[in-house]
Design an enzyme around this catalytic site. Structure first.
Site, PDB file in Angstrom:
ATOM      1  N   GLU A 128      -5.069   3.439  -6.046  1.00 61.93           N
ATOM      2  CA  GLU A 128      -4.190   2.534  -5.174  1.00 61.93           C
ATOM      3  C   GLU A 128      -2.928   2.973  -5.301  1.00 61.93           C
ATOM      4  O   GLU A 128      -1.745   2.041  -5.718  1.00 61.93           O
ATOM      5  CB  GLU A 128      -4.494   1.099  -5.455  1.00 61.93           C
ATOM      6  CG  GLU A 128      -5.728   0.533  -4.814  1.00 61.93           C
ATOM      7  CD  GLU A 128      -5.894  -0.887  -4.880  1.00 61.93           C
ATOM      8  OE1 GLU A 128      -4.952  -1.659  -5.500  1.00 61.93           O
ATOM      9  OE2 GLU A 128      -6.723  -1.542  -4.135  1.00 61.93           O
ATOM     10  N   GLU A 165     -13.722  -0.160  -2.612  1.00 60.80           N
ATOM     11  CA  GLU A 165     -13.965  -1.504  -3.342  1.00 60.80           C
ATOM     12  C   GLU A 165     -14.155  -2.582  -2.370  1.00 60.80           C
ATOM     13  O   GLU A 165     -13.166  -2.802  -1.552  1.00 60.80           O
ATOM     14  CB  GLU A 165     -12.302  -1.742  -4.176  1.00 60.80           C
ATOM     15  CG  GLU A 165     -12.235  -0.866  -5.254  1.00 60.80           C
ATOM     16  CD  GLU A 165     -10.901  -1.178  -6.004  1.00 60.80           C
ATOM     17  OE1 GLU A 165     -10.349  -2.040  -6.050  1.00 60.80           O
ATOM     18  OE2 GLU A 165     -10.436  -0.149  -6.657  1.00 60.80           O
TER      19      GLU A 165
END
Ligand code: GAL
Length: 649
Positions: free
Chosen positions: A142, A313
C-alpha cells in the site's frame, strides 16, 4: 476466479503452520500472500539473513498445494536499518521527522533507503524467484498509506530540485511556469527551491502541483526499482502491488504500467465510515457499504491493471481503523467477493487468515478468530469457493460502453485550490459514477490518455488540465461526452488559460466561462431543467455561449449546454440534476437504462449478469420472467445476490 488469504507465518508458532495450510486448502483458498512485513525476521541483523523459517513456511504452504504471492518487505524497514540511515525517514508538512514504531517509515526520495530496498529485493527474489510454488510477487505494501506519498525531508527537497531542473531546464522557465513574480517568489537557481511546506500562508499553487507530480513520479520509480529486480529473478511470474481505496496522491495508472496486474485492498465498511458520505448513507449502508464503493474501485483498478486485476485484501469482518467498526451483515463477505468477480477480478484474497491477539491490529477480524475457530467471514469464503466450483470459471469482462475519465492530476489541482470548501474531485467523480451505476450501466474507469474508441459515452467529471491528445481521442471516438464543471480551467502550469476556461475545449464547444463563484452549502445554485427546479451545489460558472441551454440557472443563464454530442455542465449537480443529466447523455449515446430498485446494482462478466442488493431490505432483480438463475433468485434478500446467463452459450 481464485480465492486467497493474507498470512503471517512469522506471527504464529510454527506448530500451527501445517494445520493452517491444510485448513486454507480445505476452505477452497488457492493463493496465500506472505512476507510483506517480515524484514526483521528475514534479516535480523545487517547482512545476516535467516531464510530457514521462510523456507519452511514456503514449503509448508506448497506441500498443501497452495500457491504463494511473495512480497518485498520494504513497507517495514527494521530498527537497525533506520538507525543506520536515520535520514531515510520521511518528513511531515510541519517539518517533523516521522519516526519508527509503526510502518511505512521511509521517504521515497532517500537514495540510501532505495539502495537497501534493492538489496533486500535482490535477496528475496534471488532465493525464491524460481520456486515453483511462488507464482506471483507483490511490491511493498500500500504505497502512500498513512499519508506517506508526500514527504518534506531533506532528501525529498534535494530530489525535487533535480526533478525541477529536468522538467524546466532553466530557472527562468520555472519562474514563468510558477508565476513567481507574484509576491517576489522568484528564484535565481534551482538550489534555492524548497518543498512547498512551512510557508506563512498558501504556498504557490504551481509549486504545489509540481510537488504532487514529483512525489507521484518518486512512487513510480521506487516501485519500478523493485519490479525490475523481481523480473530478473522470477521471469514469467506476475508482479503486482496492492493499492488502496479512495487514495489519489500518486498516479496509479503510471505505477500500473510497470505491473502485470493491479490489486487493491477493499474495506467497504471502513471506507463508508471514513469518507464524505452523508450521515443518512452511513447509517443505511452501515453493514453493507455504499452500493458503489467497491464497484468504483473494481472498475478503476481494472483500468490501472489494463484489464488484469484482483482484490488483495478483502474485509472479512469488522476492521480496527475506522471511527466506528461495525460487523458486516451476514452474507456481505460473500456478496463483496462475488461482486469483485462480477467486475472481472482474477483473485479475491481476504485480510487476514487469523485475527492477531497482539499489536496494532488486534481488533481487526480475520477469517478465523484469535482462538483459531473459523469466523463468519471464513464460512462465507468457503461458501463462495463452493459456488465458484459449481458455476465454473468465467472469462473476463469485455469493455463497457461507458467510460469515466479518472485524473489523479485533477484531484491534486482541486486539492490545491478547491475554491469551495469540500470541492473534491474524487467525490465528484464518484457521484458521477454512482449516477451511471444507478441506471444499471457497466462502466470502465480509464486514464485521460486512454483510447476512447468503442465507447458510446465518455464522462469526464472534470478535467481542469485537458491535453490535446485527450481532445483528439475523444473526437475520434465519436462518443457522446459529458464534461463536468472546471474542465479546461487550468493550463499545464496551473494558470487560467489565456482564452479563459474551458481553454482548448472551446474549439469544440462554444462556451466561455466568463467568471465563477463558489457557494456555501444550502446556497444553491438552483437549476431549472424544463419545468423542474433542481439544484447544483458549491459551484457556479457564468457561461458566455450562443448555444441553447438544456438547463438554466434561475437568472436565465446557461447551466448545461450541448453541442454536437458534447455536453458541458456549469455546476456540481445534486442527485436529481445528476440523474437528469445522465438520463439525457445515456439516451443521446443510444444506451438504455435499467429500472433498478434502490440499492440494487448490476454487473456483467462474460455472459453472466450479476445483481447485488446493498439495501437492508429485500429487493427484486430486473431479470425477465422465467429466468433460470445460476445463483440466487428473482428476490434479493439483504446482502443477497443473483446471477443468470444473458445469452445462450
Ligand atoms: C491495509 C493494510 C494491511 C492491514 C489492513 C487492515 O491497509 O494493507 O496491512 O493493515 O489494512 O485493514
Amino acid at each position: 476466479m481464485k480465492l486467497g488469504v493474507c498470512y503471517y507465518p512469522e506471527q504464529w508458532p510454527e506448530e500451527m503452520w501445517v494445520d493452517d495450510a491444510r485448513r486454507m486448502a480445505e476452505l477452497g483458498i488457492t493463493w496465500v500472500r506472505i512476507g510483506e512485513f517480515a524484514w526483521s525476521r528475514i534479516e535480523p541483523e545487517p547482512r545476516r539473513f535467516d531464510w530457514s523459517w521462510l523456507d519452511r513456511a514456503v514449503e509448508t504452504l506448497a506441500a498443501a498445494g497452495l500457491r504463494i504471492i511473495l512480497c518485498t518487505p520494504t513497507a517495514t524497514p527494521p530498527k537497525w536499518l533506520v538507525d543506520k540511515h536515520p535520514d531515510m525517514l520521511a518528513g511531515d508538512a510541519e517539518g517533523r521527522t516521522r519516526g519508527f514504531g509503526s510502518r511505512r517509515h521511509y521517504c521515497f526520495s532517500s537514495q540510501a533507503y532505495r539502495g537497501e530496498c534493492a538489496r533486500i529485493t535482490e535477496a528475496v527474489a534471488g532465493r525464491y524467484g524460481g520456486h515453483p510454488a511462488v507464482g506471483a510477487w507483490q511490491t511493498d505494501n500500500e504505497f502512500g498509506c498513512h499519508d506517506t506519498t508526500i514527504s518534506y525531508s531533506q532528501n525529498a527537497a534535494q530530489q525535487f530540485r533535480i526533478w525541477l531542473a529536468q522538467r524546466y531546464q532553466s530557472v527562468d522557465a520555472l519562474n514563468r511556469a510558477w508565476g513567481a513574480v507574484f509576491w517576489s517568489q522568484e528564484y535565481r537557481d534551482f538550489d534555492e527551491v524548497l518543498p512547498p511546506n512551512l510557508t506563512v500562508t498558501e504556498a504557490n499553487p504551481s509549486h504545489r502541483l509540481d510537488y504532487n507530480r514529483f512525489a507521484s513520479d518518486e512512487v513510480a520509480s521506487f516501485n519500478r526499482l523493485q519490479v525490475e529486480i523481481i523480473r530478473r529473478h522470477a521471469p514469467g511470474r506476475d508482479v503486482t502491488h496492492n493499492f488502496m481505496g479512495f487514495y489519489t496522491e500518486f498516479d496509479h495508472f503510471a505505477v500500473g504500467r510497470d505491473l502485470d496486474l493491479a490489486t487493491w485492498d477493499s474495506y467497504p465498511l471502513g471506507f463508508l465510515e471514513q469518507f464524505w458520505f452523508p450521515e443518512a448513507d452511513k447509517l443505511r449502508y452501515l453493514r453493507q457499504g455504499h452500493p458503489d464503493i467497491s464497484a468504483f474501485h473494481h472498475d478503476l483498478y481494472r483500468g490501472v491493471g489494463r484489464g488484469r486485476w484482483g482484490v488483495m485484501e478483502q474485509q472479512p469482518g469488522p476492521v480496527n481503523w475506522a471511527r466506528y467498526n461495525p460487523a458486516p451483515l451476514p452474507g456481505m463477505v460473500r456478496s463483496w467477493t462475488w461482486e469483485a468477480f462480477a467486475h472481472g477480478a482474477e483473485l479475491v484474497s481476504y485480510f487476514r487468515w487469523r485475527q492477531a491477539p497482539f499489536a496494532q491490529e488486534q481488533m481487526h477480524a480475520g477469517l478465523n478468530r484469535p482462538d483459531n475457530v473459523l469466523d463468519h467471514g471464513g464460512h462465507e469464503a468457503a461458501q463462495v469457493a463452493r459456488e465458484v466450483g459449481a458455476l465454473g470459471q468465467l472469462a473476463g469482462c469485455t469493455s463497457a460502453r461507458v467510460a469515466l475519465i479518472f485524473s489523479y492530476e485533477a484531484d491534486w489541482q482541486f486539492g490545491i485550490q478547491p475554491h469551495a470548501r469540500g470541492f473534491r474531485w474524487l467525490q465528484l467523480a464518484f457521484e458521477m459514477y454512482s449516477g451511471l451505476r444507478r441506471m444499471g450501466l457497466d462502466v470502465d474507469i480509464v486514464p485521460p490518455d486512454a483510447d476512447f474508441s468503442g465507447y458510446a459515452l465518455v464522462v469526464a467529471p472534470s478535467l481542469p488540465i485537458i491535453e490535446a491528445g485527450t481532445l483528439a481521442a475523444l473526437t475520434a471516438s465519436g462518443a457522446v461526452v459529458l464534461f463536468g464543471p472546471r474542465t479546461g480551467s487550468r493550463t499545464r502550469d496551473g494558470h487560467i488559460p489565456a482564452n479563459l476556461p474551458p481553454g482548448p475545449l472551446q474549439d469544440r464547444l462554444a462556451v466561455r466561462v466568463a467568471r465563477v463563484e463558489s457557494l456555501r452549502p444550502g446556497a444553491g445554485p438552483d437549476v431549472d431543467v424544463g419545468p423542474d427546479r433542481m439544484s447544483g451545489r458549491l459551484w457556479r460558472e457564468m457561461l458566455e455561449t450562443g448555444l441553447t441551454p438544456l438547463a438554466t440557472f434561475t437568472d436565465g443563464a446557461a447551466a448545461w449546454v450541448v453541442q454536437a454530442r458534447w455536453h458541458y455542465l456549469a455546476t456540481w449537480p445534486d442527485a436529481a440534476l445528476l440523474d437528469a443529466v445522465m438520463a439525457r447523455v445515456v439516451a443521446d449515446a443510444g444506451l438504455s437504462k435499467v429500472q433498478l430498485d434502490e440499492g440494487v446494482r448490476l454487473r456483467r462478466r462474460d455472459d453472466v449478469q450479476f445483481a447485488f442488493n446493498f439495501a437492508p431490505e429485500t429487493r427484486r432483480t430486473p431479470a425477465p420472467e422465467g429466468t433460470v438463475f445460476l445463483l440466487g433468485g428473482p428476490e434479493l434478500p439483504a446482502a443477497g445476490l443473483a446471477a443468470w446467463r444473458i445469452q445462450p452459450q
